[in-house]
Scaffold this motif. Structure first.
Motif, PDB file in Angstrom:
ATOM      1  N   TRP A  33       0.814  -1.216   0.000  1.00 15.00           N
ATOM      2  CA  TRP A  33       0.000   0.000   0.000  1.00 15.00           C
ATOM      3  C   TRP A  33       0.845   1.263   0.000  1.00 15.00           C
ATOM      4  CZ3 TRP A  33      -4.931   1.226  -1.005  1.00 15.00           C
ATOM      5  CH2 TRP A  33      -5.764   0.144  -1.277  1.00 15.00           C
ATOM      6  N   LEU A  37       1.140   1.585  -3.654  1.00 14.13           N
ATOM      7  CA  LEU A  37      -0.120   1.943  -4.304  1.00 14.13           C
ATOM      8  C   LEU A  37      -0.446   3.424  -4.138  1.00 14.13           C
ATOM      9  CD1 LEU A  37      -2.320  -1.158  -3.382  1.00 14.13           C
ATOM     10  CD2 LEU A  37      -1.239  -0.646  -5.570  1.00 14.13           C
ATOM     11  N   CYS A  80      -3.787   1.096 -10.120  1.00 10.08           N
ATOM     12  CA  CYS A  80      -3.821   0.986  -8.657  1.00 10.08           C
ATOM     13  C   CYS A  80      -4.896   0.004  -8.225  1.00 10.08           C
ATOM     14  CB  CYS A  80      -4.063   2.359  -8.040  1.00 10.08           C
ATOM     15  SG  CYS A  80      -3.944   2.383  -6.235  1.00 10.08           S
ATOM     16  N   SER A 101      -4.019  -3.582  -6.461  1.00  6.85           N
ATOM     17  CA  SER A 101      -4.578  -3.762  -5.111  1.00  6.85           C
ATOM     18  C   SER A 101      -4.970  -5.211  -4.867  1.00  6.85           C
ATOM     19  CB  SER A 101      -5.806  -2.869  -4.928  1.00  6.85           C
ATOM     20  OG  SER A 101      -5.469  -1.502  -4.994  1.00  6.85           O
TER      21      SER A 101
END
Length: 334
Positions: free
Chosen positions: A47, A50, A239, A243
């Motif tokens: 993350w 991301l 993204c 994810s």
């Protein structure tokens, strides 16, 4: 941003975060983290990457918006300063019922001293539009993926066309908003809603010219900078795609019989279901229910869905805490 507003955002987010943490079963959380081990560290690090995608999309929008060229370079908006604002903005969105009521005002107020209120507002509106727009493209493209990789049932024969139809309708609506702007139309619509028209109508009348200028800037990005627009959308869509690695990493802890297409479909259904419950802080219960139903729908065990939901919730809380801390860290200027 003035210190008192910064402190206000921080205190509000912190209070909500504390409430969310108290809802966890700490024994269950510890057991899940112990089992996940280094894979959970990989999820946290993922993350961090991301959010670079999210920041990159917003950076491109800021850099292209307005009459002056190269706004980011000219105003010395550093990428990593913007990264900090991005992470904090998402943290406030996670902690706020209704989502966009927390993070977007924070972004505008942080950016306004550098490029002005109108450009800051335009860039934030455009980024939010792009973020939502990419979600609907992701959901739309998940429909043929399901058809190609999963067994169809009577329910999916009904559900998938509905998802595809709604996604196409919303994509068309956003295309119109990109071409003509959405600020004036949106505020004009709000001014007719009984619950908000008391403040929306005066605001619309006072700021009609500013809203029109924001719309002009929104339309300019789509019409005059199509490559920048496409790059921003692709960054946000990428993204969404990457994810799904979060789900893949977590499921590898309990089974080796997991595929990337399965993880894409779990993520697509879960985010769709959770966004239907946007009014809940941290989408409490929505994500858990989405993970559970999507896992069972793909012939996985309920235990797998619960395990994924638990670790994803802990990850959200950790990054929410990081985002709130970043509000208080660093200099006011980028």
């Amino acid at each position: 941003m003035k210190k008192k507003y910064q402190n206000g955002f921080f205190i509000f987010g912190l209070l909500v975060l504390v409430v969310m943490v108290t809802q966890l079963d700490f024994v269950q959380v510890w057991d899940g983290l112990r089992r996940a081990g280094y894979w959970f560290v990989a999820v946290i690090a993922l993350w961090g990457v991301l959010y670079v995608f999210n920041t990159g999309a917003w950076y491109l929008i800021i850099d292209s918006i307005g009459n002056e060229k190269r706004v980011c370079s000219r105003n010395k908006i550093g990428f990593w300063w913007l990264y900090k604002i991005t992470v904090s903005g998402f943290a406030l969105n996670y902690a706020t019922p209704g989502g966009l009521m927390g993070g977007e005002p924070y972004r505008i107020m942080s950016l306004s001293p550098k490029i002005g209120v109108e450009r800051a507002s335009s860039s934030v509106i455009l980024y939010v539009m792009t973020h939502i727009y990419s979600h609907f493209w992701f959901w739309l493209l998940s429909v043929p993926l399901y058809i190609l990789t999963q067994r169809m049932t009577p329910l999916t024969y009904v559900l998938l066309p509905v998802i595809a139809g709604i996604s196409l309708l919303v994509i068309w609506f956003f295309q119109q908003g990109y071409r003509k702007g959405i600020a004036v139309t949106g505020m004009n619509m709000l001014s007719h809603f009984p619950m908000v028209k008391r403040w929306a109508q005066p605001f619309f009348e006072r700021n009609r010219d500013k809203l029109a200028d924001i719309d002009r800037q929104i339309a300019a990005l789509h019409n005059q900078n199509p490559r920048t627009f496409l790059a921003a959308v692709l960054l946000e869509w990428s993204c969404r795609l990457f994810s799904t690695l979060e789900i893949y990493f977590i499921l590898l802890v309990i089974t080796s019989d997991v595929t990337i297409p399965q993880c894409v479909l779990i993520y697509a259904f879960t985010t769709l279901f959770a966004n239907l419950l946007f009014f809940l802080p941290l989408q409490l219960g929505g994500r858990e229910g989405g993970f559970l139903m999507s896992a069972e729908g793909l012939s996985m065990t309920a235990r797998a869905g619960i395990f994924v939901a638990l670790l994803v919730r802990v990850r959200e809380l950790i990054w929410t805490a990081i985002g709130l801390l970043l509000i208080k860290m660093g200099k006011k200027e980028g």
